[in-house]
Each structure stands twice: as C-alpha cells, then as structure tokens.
Scaffold this motif. Sequence first.
Motif, short mmCIF file in Angstrom:
data_model
loop_
_atom_site.label_atom_id
_atom_site.label_comp_id
_atom_site.label_asym_id
_atom_site.label_seq_id
_atom_site.Cartn_x
_atom_site.Cartn_y
_atom_site.Cartn_z
N GLN A 167 26.52 4.79 -26.56
CA GLN A 167 27.62 5.08 -25.62
C GLN A 167 28.75 4.08 -25.81
N LYS A 168 29.89 4.41 -25.25
CA LYS A 168 31.11 3.56 -25.31
C LYS A 168 31.43 3.19 -26.75
N LEU A 169 31.59 4.18 -27.60
CA LEU A 169 31.76 3.94 -29.04
C LEU A 169 33.11 3.33 -29.40
N THR A 170 33.06 2.38 -30.32
CA THR A 170 34.28 1.85 -30.94
C THR A 170 34.07 1.90 -32.46
N ASN A 206 48.94 -3.26 -37.27
CA ASN A 206 48.07 -2.76 -36.18
C ASN A 206 46.87 -2.03 -36.75
N LEU A 207 45.72 -2.19 -36.09
CA LEU A 207 44.53 -1.44 -36.50
C LEU A 207 44.57 -0.05 -35.87
N ASN A 208 44.00 0.92 -36.57
CA ASN A 208 43.85 2.26 -35.99
C ASN A 208 42.49 2.29 -35.29
N LYS A 209 42.51 2.16 -33.97
CA LYS A 209 41.25 2.02 -33.23
C LYS A 209 40.44 3.31 -33.22
N GLU A 210 41.07 4.42 -33.61
CA GLU A 210 40.38 5.71 -33.55
C GLU A 210 39.70 6.09 -34.84
N GLY A 211 40.17 5.54 -35.97
CA GLY A 211 39.65 5.99 -37.25
C GLY A 211 39.15 4.84 -38.09
N GLY A 212 38.12 5.11 -38.89
CA GLY A 212 37.58 4.09 -39.76
C GLY A 212 36.09 4.31 -39.90
N GLY A 235 32.02 3.67 -39.74
CA GLY A 235 31.04 3.07 -38.83
C GLY A 235 31.44 3.15 -37.37
N ARG A 236 30.46 3.03 -36.51
CA ARG A 236 30.73 2.99 -35.06
C ARG A 236 29.82 1.94 -34.43
N VAL A 237 30.26 1.41 -33.29
CA VAL A 237 29.47 0.45 -32.52
C VAL A 237 29.35 0.99 -31.10
N GLY A 238 28.16 0.90 -30.53
CA GLY A 238 28.00 1.39 -29.16
C GLY A 238 26.78 0.77 -28.50
N PHE A 239 26.53 1.20 -27.27
CA PHE A 239 25.43 0.62 -26.50
C PHE A 239 24.32 1.65 -26.28
N LEU A 240 23.09 1.19 -26.34
CA LEU A 240 21.95 2.05 -26.04
C LEU A 240 21.98 2.42 -24.54
N PRO A 241 21.41 3.57 -24.18
CA PRO A 241 21.36 3.92 -22.75
C PRO A 241 20.69 2.81 -21.94
N LYS A 242 19.63 2.20 -22.51
CA LYS A 242 19.06 0.99 -21.88
C LYS A 242 18.50 0.08 -22.99
N PRO A 243 18.64 -1.26 -22.80
CA PRO A 243 18.16 -2.17 -23.83
C PRO A 243 16.66 -2.00 -24.07
N MET A 244 16.21 -2.29 -25.29
CA MET A 244 14.77 -2.18 -25.58
C MET A 244 14.36 -3.26 -26.59
#
Length: 365
Positions: A121-124, A234-240, A242-251
């Motif tokens: 979730q919350k992908l960048t 400037n970086l294009n925050k929408e394109g590039g 790979g993606r980084v995001g958070f798990l629904p809950k840590p494990m």
Amino acid sequence: MKIKEVIQFLEQKFPLHWQEDFDNCGIQCGDKERDIKEIVVCFDMSEAVIDEAIAKGANMIISHHPIIYKNSIKRIEPTDRVGKILCKALENKVLLYSMHTNIDSGKYGGNVLFAEKLGLQKLTVLSPHENQFCKLIVFVPTENSVLLKEALFRAGCGNMGNYSHCSFSSEGIGSFKPLVGSNPSIGKHNRIERVEEERIEMIFHKNKKRQIIDTLYQNHPYEEPAFDIIALENLNKEGGLGRVGFLPKPMPAQEFVQYVKEKLKLESVRYSGKVQEEINKVAVCGGGGASFITNAIAAGADAYITGDLKYHDFFIPENKMLLIDIGHFEGEHFIREIIVSLLKENFNIFATHFTEVESPVIVRA
Ligand SMILES: [Zn+2]
C-alpha cells in the motif's frame, strides 16, 4: 481497423518515452498499415509463438521483451535465434511489437501489479525517471495572457501528477524598439515601446517541446515572442522502475519469505540478509533489478524483491535489508495479463489470445 490504430491506443496508455535509454520498445518488425486480424500476447518472442500466431490467424504478436535491443543487430539472416524469428515474422506478415520498460514504468504497469500482488500500500516509485521535464517562461501582453495560457494548456503544459492547468504569473513592464524591417503588433519603428506584460511559467514534458513551441508562436501576438525553455532536474514521481510500499501489517522476515512464495505462487526463492527482524516497508522491481538495491536501501525498505541477482549482489545491503531473488520471469510474467485485459476491454472487433505455447525458459527443480 489498422494495426497502427491498436499501436496508437497502446502508446497512449504506455508511451514509448517512458522506456529506459537502453531499451527498444515498440515495433520490432512488420507493416503497421495492414488491417489487424488477431493478436497473441507473450513474454518472449520465439518461433513457436509465431507458429501459434499463424495457426490462430493472428498478424500481431505483443511480447514483453523486445527481440531487437538498441544497437544490437546489424543484419537479419535466419542463421541465429533473433534472425530466424525476424525472418519468420516478416515472411508470414506478422508484426512484432514489444512493451518493455514503458509498461514496467507506468502508473498501471508491471511493477504496480507486482506490488499489488503482495498487497503493498501507499506505493511510490523506487527509481523515478529523471530529466524529463522542462519549464517554459514566456512574456506576453497582459490582455493576451488568458488565450495564450489556454492554448499552452491544450498543447500539454501545466500537468503535474493529478493536477492540470498549473502555472505561475507575475506582472511587469516589457520594453522593445521595433527596427526597420520589423512588423510589430504593438509600437512603431525606431521608438522604444513599454508594454504591461505577464510573465507566465509552466512545466511540461520534454517530449512535447516541438508542439509547445509551435503553439506559442501561433498564439502569441508578438512577431518575436520572448520565451525561455529550461531543462529541469525534477524527478517524475509517477513513472520509473520499481515500486516501494507497505505491507497491510508488519510480519517477521521468515514469515514474509513464505508470504512472498504464496502470493506469487513460487516453489522456491533465493534470499539473504535481515532474517530476524520484522518486515514492513517493501521494495519490488520485476525482471533483473540488481542495480536498484541501493535505491531500496535509500528508500528505507526492510526487504527488496527482484530477480537475476548475482552472488556478490547479496553482500550489498550488509545485512540491513532482506534481499529476495524470485527469478526474472517470476517477477514479470503477469505483464501479459495487463496487455491481454487492456486489449480485451477496449476492442471487440478482433480477438486477443494469451499464448498457450510459452513456459519459463529456466526450470526450477
Ligand atoms: Zn525482463
């Protein structure tokens, strides 16, 4: 319907300028002026897939990987794998088309689907595109500014993420002296003129530069409009990639490795690193993403999942991040699903087939 109309549709969704510098997305060989019959979608082009296309009556094959990379071949002869594939496609009037890093990078592309399969979730973007934007600064009489701005917006200026019509204006006085030979819309020959002007600033994608300069000349009242175009970092925050995001809950890390195998339906993975700790923030890059290990560390990821890692790559995180190699095919093969559903949802006058003759080149045993 012509093949080129299908290509135009695909390139609106995943423009070719989203591809990496090394890449060669788009037509590999064939005549886009032909009428489209049917389409086969595959991961890698092969003679078997061309045979399949011929048997199905298809005259377009869309693969993820290109068959020709930039500067990779100098002649086409049926004496090697690439030559055989290209000759066979040309002889049978089958157009070969590739959607590679342009679909990897996109907002609804391969890496987003990869991240979604893991529930992130919350992908960048892991490695945002750089040096893609320019700034236009143009000076125009205040009374003409609204019409000029509207024309420039229509030409592609002022788009930033989910915002359009972005601009900044300030007012001042412009001065000039029309010389003999000029044809000024304001002022007279050999007399210095002072005009209330607006300085307009707008961002645009460098790909639109020609179109924007033409629009500016067509819609500016001056014979010699004053404007600057500046390349931005400037970086294009929408394109590039790979993606980084958070798990629904840590494990815990060990549990996470099993979670990855389950979600991606993998029998085995290779991993090393931070196995004792909890995983919360995860970076992914389909295909071979060794060059983005440092990006994942810099993003503060607890784990990075990619493919094609070499033995020494596993030392790079210095045990500060869990590093998982799932394989090249395993992190990208679902891109075929994106292409097939995109075509099926938007075209019903031709059939799109998911290849039935392709399996991973590398077998896990
Ligand atoms: Zn790949």
